[in-house]
Design an enzyme around this catalytic site. Structure first.
Site, mmCIF file in Angstrom:
data_model
loop_
_atom_site.group_PDB
_atom_site.id
_atom_site.type_symbol
_atom_site.label_atom_id
_atom_site.label_comp_id
_atom_site.label_asym_id
_atom_site.label_seq_id
_atom_site.Cartn_x
_atom_site.Cartn_y
_atom_site.Cartn_z
ATOM 1 N N CYS A 121 7.660 -31.431 -34.608
ATOM 2 C CA CYS A 121 8.674 -31.799 -33.864
ATOM 3 C C CYS A 121 8.406 -32.283 -32.488
ATOM 4 C CB CYS A 121 9.798 -30.678 -33.611
ATOM 5 S SG CYS A 121 11.482 -31.371 -33.315
ATOM 6 N N HIS B 276 11.235 -29.250 -38.837
ATOM 7 C CA HIS B 276 10.781 -27.672 -38.692
ATOM 8 C C HIS B 276 10.725 -27.098 -39.944
ATOM 9 C CE1 HIS B 276 11.125 -27.161 -34.353
ATOM 10 N NE2 HIS B 276 12.254 -28.113 -34.329
ATOM 11 N N GLU C 9 9.078 -24.461 -40.735
ATOM 12 C CA GLU C 9 8.767 -23.165 -40.514
ATOM 13 C C GLU C 9 10.439 -22.341 -40.767
ATOM 14 O OE1 GLU C 9 9.005 -25.234 -37.856
ATOM 15 O OE2 GLU C 9 10.385 -24.525 -36.355
#
Ligand SMILES: [Mn+2]
Length: 253
Positions: free
Chosen positions: A104, A207, A209
């Site tokens: 990001c 993202h 994660e």
């Protein structure tokens, strides 16, 4: 020896902040996350001498001064300390050809560090763009991407399209040096970049994660990064350390 992977933090009200999802994903892939301290700008060199990978995490906007623009009226929050730290660490990681995963804001930092520019606010400067600031839980995949053929990302996703989450109001405008666009959303917004060198440099605008626990592709991104860090650590160990540029086997010449 487990590889040590630097993770850039953000600074909020005097506290160092790193979202657990980054740390968890790295740890699950067999590397040790190492969040960097704010006082580390002068120690960027030392941090990189002892690390085997860099994860540039998400966060607020980069000061547009770094790409020679004045602040657009819709520019978000800027943290000069964070900007300085991110650029200082990244410059050294690039020098050493350390594996880099940029997420990001991290993708934007990488692009700007390579001389690229950003669209400061998609809704105002690209009114035809999709909604990239999703109003849905972080694990929800709100828009699709097209992935370019012959890229590392394509190998990881094993598909020409993918579905990702989206929490950005800025995006890459001019692409920086030695970087290649490897994915875009349907509106043409750049969603991923890869380095053109032989070391692992992967940057995604979404993202992964937050998708790690229920998305094989997001997991694959962390796996590929961790494998590169493990490889890098081995080379450092065998050759007696990657601390100086001269002895770094990962350098081009
Ligand atoms: Mn997006």
């Amino acid at each position: 020896m487990k590889p040590l992977v630097l993770v850039t933090p953000s600074f909020e009200r005097g506290r160092l902040m790193v979202r657990r999802e980054y740390l968890q994903a790295l740890q699950d892939e067999g590397v040790l996350p190492w969040p960097i301290s704010i006082e580390a700008i002068e120690e960027a060199e030392a941090y990189c001498n002892n690390a085997h990978g860099l994860l540039l995490s998400g966060g607020g906007d980069i000061d547009p001064l770094f790409y020679h623009q004045q602040p657009h009226v819709a520019l978000g929050e800027v943290d000069p300390d964070r900007d300085r730290l991110d650029f200082a660490i990244l410059a050294r990681a690039l020098q050493r050809q350390m594996p880099i995963l940029a997420i990001c804001r991290g993708l934007q930092v990488l692009n700007v560090a390579r001389g690229g520019t950003l669209i400061q606010d998609l809704p105002r400067q690209r009114p035809q763009a999709l909604r990239h600031q999703q109003r849905a839980p972080r694990w929800h995949k709100s828009h699709s991407i097209d992935i370019c053929e012959g890229t590392m990302l394509r190998q990881i996703y094993r598909n020409s399209t993918g579905q990702v989450n989206s929490f950005h109001h800025q995006a890459v405008d001019r692409v920086g040096k030695d970087l290649e666009v490897v994915a875009r959303s349907n509106d043409g917004v750049i969603e991923a970049l890869e380095g053109l060198g032989k070391n692992f440099v992967m940057a995604v605008q979404w993202h992964p994660e937050d998708l790690y626990n229920n998305d094989l592709e997001a997991r694959g991104l962390f796996r590929a990064f961790a494998e590169s860090c493990i490889e890098y650590e081995k080379i450092c160990r065998v050759t007696g350390g990657c601390s100086s540029e001269q002895t770094n086997p990962c350098d081009p010449d």
